[in-house]
Design a protein around this motif. Structure first.
Motif, short mmCIF file in Angstrom:
data_model
loop_
_atom_site.label_atom_id
_atom_site.label_comp_id
_atom_site.label_asym_id
_atom_site.label_seq_id
_atom_site.Cartn_x
_atom_site.Cartn_y
_atom_site.Cartn_z
N ARG A 252 0.85 -1.20 0.00
CA ARG A 252 0.00 0.00 0.00
C ARG A 252 0.87 1.24 0.00
O ARG A 252 1.91 1.28 0.65
CB ARG A 252 -0.90 0.03 1.24
CG ARG A 252 -2.10 -0.88 1.09
CD ARG A 252 -2.85 -1.04 2.41
NE ARG A 252 -3.42 -2.37 2.44
CZ ARG A 252 -4.68 -2.66 2.13
NH1 ARG A 252 -5.52 -1.72 1.79
NH2 ARG A 252 -5.10 -3.91 2.16
N GLY A 253 0.44 2.23 -0.77
CA GLY A 253 1.20 3.49 -0.80
C GLY A 253 2.36 3.46 -1.76
O GLY A 253 3.11 4.42 -1.86
N LEU B 127 -7.69 -0.40 -5.30
CA LEU B 127 -8.81 -1.21 -4.82
C LEU B 127 -10.09 -0.38 -4.63
O LEU B 127 -11.17 -0.77 -5.05
CB LEU B 127 -8.45 -1.88 -3.48
CG LEU B 127 -7.64 -3.18 -3.56
CD1 LEU B 127 -7.24 -3.63 -2.16
CD2 LEU B 127 -8.43 -4.28 -4.26
N GLU B 128 -9.92 0.77 -4.01
CA GLU B 128 -11.09 1.64 -3.74
C GLU B 128 -11.77 2.00 -5.05
O GLU B 128 -12.99 1.86 -5.20
CB GLU B 128 -10.58 2.90 -3.00
CG GLU B 128 -11.64 3.94 -2.74
CD GLU B 128 -12.60 3.53 -1.61
OE1 GLU B 128 -12.10 3.12 -0.56
OE2 GLU B 128 -13.84 3.63 -1.81
N SER C 267 -13.75 -0.52 -2.12
CA SER C 267 -13.33 -0.79 -0.74
C SER C 267 -11.82 -1.08 -0.72
O SER C 267 -11.28 -1.61 -1.69
CB SER C 267 -14.09 -2.01 -0.22
OG SER C 267 -13.51 -2.46 0.98
N THR C 268 -11.19 -0.74 0.38
CA THR C 268 -9.75 -1.07 0.48
C THR C 268 -9.55 -2.31 1.36
O THR C 268 -8.46 -2.85 1.45
CB THR C 268 -8.96 0.09 1.12
OG1 THR C 268 -9.59 0.42 2.36
CG2 THR C 268 -8.92 1.30 0.22
N ASP C 269 -10.65 -2.73 1.97
CA ASP C 269 -10.59 -3.79 2.96
C ASP C 269 -10.73 -5.17 2.30
O ASP C 269 -11.59 -5.96 2.68
CB ASP C 269 -11.74 -3.52 3.95
CG ASP C 269 -11.82 -4.56 5.03
OD1 ASP C 269 -10.77 -5.15 5.32
OD2 ASP C 269 -12.93 -4.80 5.55
N LYS D 235 -14.71 -10.62 0.95
CA LYS D 235 -13.67 -9.57 1.02
C LYS D 235 -12.45 -9.92 0.17
O LYS D 235 -11.30 -9.78 0.59
CB LYS D 235 -13.23 -9.32 2.47
CG LYS D 235 -14.35 -8.91 3.38
CD LYS D 235 -14.59 -7.43 3.23
CE LYS D 235 -15.70 -6.92 4.13
NZ LYS D 235 -16.34 -5.73 3.61
N LEU D 236 -12.74 -10.46 -0.99
CA LEU D 236 -11.66 -10.86 -1.90
C LEU D 236 -11.78 -10.11 -3.21
O LEU D 236 -12.86 -10.08 -3.82
CB LEU D 236 -11.75 -12.37 -2.22
CG LEU D 236 -11.69 -13.31 -1.02
CD1 LEU D 236 -11.88 -14.76 -1.48
CD2 LEU D 236 -10.35 -13.16 -0.32
#
Ligand SMILES: Cc1ncc(COP(=O)(O)O)c(C=O)c1O
Length: 391
Positions: free
Chosen positions: A13-14, A23-24, A29-31, A349-350
């Motif tokens: 990330r980042g 993802l967002e 969602s980022t989760d 959440k995949l």
């Protein structure tokens, strides 16, 4: 014991990595566990970073010529790894394989010409010619005993005088097939006789799992050699997609002249300092890493297959003969495609690829990228089971 730690979880990330930082934007969602874009979450062979750092220390980054060492590394790699003897003049740098496909479409076809693809297949094969106003014609793969094979008779029937190009995914994404010599010979014969140029995308070739062995399309016969453009790259192999260092191989003089003239008219054959350096370092020094990463990937594939068989028998994994993408047959869940996608993203959440983007035959499937530490794969499988248990 491997000297590489593929279990290490590296925070991406980042870093601007599409797989995590988009993802967002893509999934809302980022989760989510990111298992979509086809790159791996492992560090590339250390020698690549070292070579780049060493070069960067010099501090002067002027225009860079294609070095002899770069060409030699490709010739040696393709010769040793794939038993295909190629000549230096056949090779040209290209700034990515999807772009290479677009260049070939632009260079060798006209508006409304037909471009043949064999879905379900890597979606840019359909998107790129369509955006260039070509007519994409499907010759769908045949699903037999849980594996894909090519519809050779179907291909013979659908070729018309407007058919100019066939884009071959060799090995296949998303099904992971390493095509047999006979399948490639058949394609070569038909396309040569009907004047349909073959573009062979071999980006996944180095990742074939023994005993499967990748066969370069152009190496199977004279007709294949003389009527094809091959695209290869160290990008998937050594996880350096962000560096962009692909190349084309064109043995036929006339086709090569035309393609190279097309590329050089816009200076598309000119790479950047780190592209050449990364590619040659990867090919010269990355072989041991590659062999180890393939073992790790294979264990991940086996884990997914066993887990599904034992816990979620309604989903079947198509075992890839190459690469780190697992095509999940979810048709027995009897869900509509939007509900299937929602099950994976919202409930489990995949972040996987929706199978329908790969075209005909992709409905009811999801594509899973297992190029990630085992702990992520395990968590993904547990999440999936929990989500399915709630249906
Ligand atoms: C078959 C295939 N071709 C090409 C690409 C992308 O290549 P590039 O990044 O060089 O455009 C991918 C990436 O997933 C792929 O699977």
């Amino acid at each position: 014991m491997s000297k590489y730690n593929f279990d290490e979880i590296i925070e991406r990330r980042g870093t601007g990595a599409i797989k995590v930082d988009a993802l967002e934007e893509r999934y809302g969602s980022t989760d989510l566990i990111p298992m979509w874009v086809a790159d791996m979450d492992f560090k590339s062979p250390q020698a690549i970073a070292e070579a780049i750092i060493e070069r960067a220390k010099h501090g002067v980054f002027g225009y860079t010529k294609t070095s002899q060492e770069y060409y030699n590394s490709i010739i040696n790699w393709v010769g040793n790894y794939h038993d295909w003897k190629i000549k230096q003049e056949w090779i040209s740098f290209i700034p990515g394989i999807v772009k290479g496909i677009a260049f070939a479409v632009d260079c060798f076809t006209e508006k409304d010409d037909e471009v043949i693809i064999q879905p379900p297949v890597y979606h840019p094969f359909r998107i790129v010619p369509t955006l260039h106003h070509r007519t994409v014609v499907d010759n769908p793969l045949i699903l037999e005993a849980g594996q894909y094979k090519m519809d050779i008779e179907g291909l013979k029937k659908l070729i018309t005088s407007a058919s100019k190009l066939l884009i071959l995914c060799n090995p296949h994404n998303p099904g992971g097939r390493v095509w047999t010599k006979q399948e490639l010979i058949d394609i070569a014969d038909i396309c040569y006789e009907q004047n349909v140029l073959v573009i062979s995308d071999e980006i996944h070739s180095d990742l074939a799992f023994a005993p499967s062995k990748h066969i370069p399309f152009a190496s199977v016969s004279y007709k294949a050699e003389q009527n094809s453009i091959t695209f290869m790259a160290p990008s998937k192999t050594f996880n350096i997609a962000g560096i962009v260092s692909s190349y084309s191989i064109v043995p036929n003089d006339k086709l090569r002249e035309q393609f190279h003239a097309y590329l050089s008219s816009s200076e598309l054959e000119s790479g950047h300092i780190f592209a050449y350096l990364a590619a040659q370092t990867a090919y010269n020094e990355g072989k041991e890493w590659l062999s180890e990463v393939k073992e790790y990937l294979w264990e991940n594939i086996k884990y997914v297959d066993n887990y599904l068989k034992e816990n979620i028998p309604q989903i079947k994994a198509m075992i890839p003969e190459a690469s780190f993408l697992v095509w999940l047959d979810c048709r027995e869940l009897n869900l509509s495609q939007p509900n299937l996608v929602s099950l994976f993203i919202k409930d489990a959440k995949l972040a996987l690829n929706d199978g329908s983007i790969f075209g005909a035959g992709g409905e009811g499937y999801m594509r899973l990228n297992i190029g990630t530490p085992r702990a992520n794969v395990e968590k993904a499988m547990h999440n999936l089971k929990a989500a399915i248990d709630k249906i």
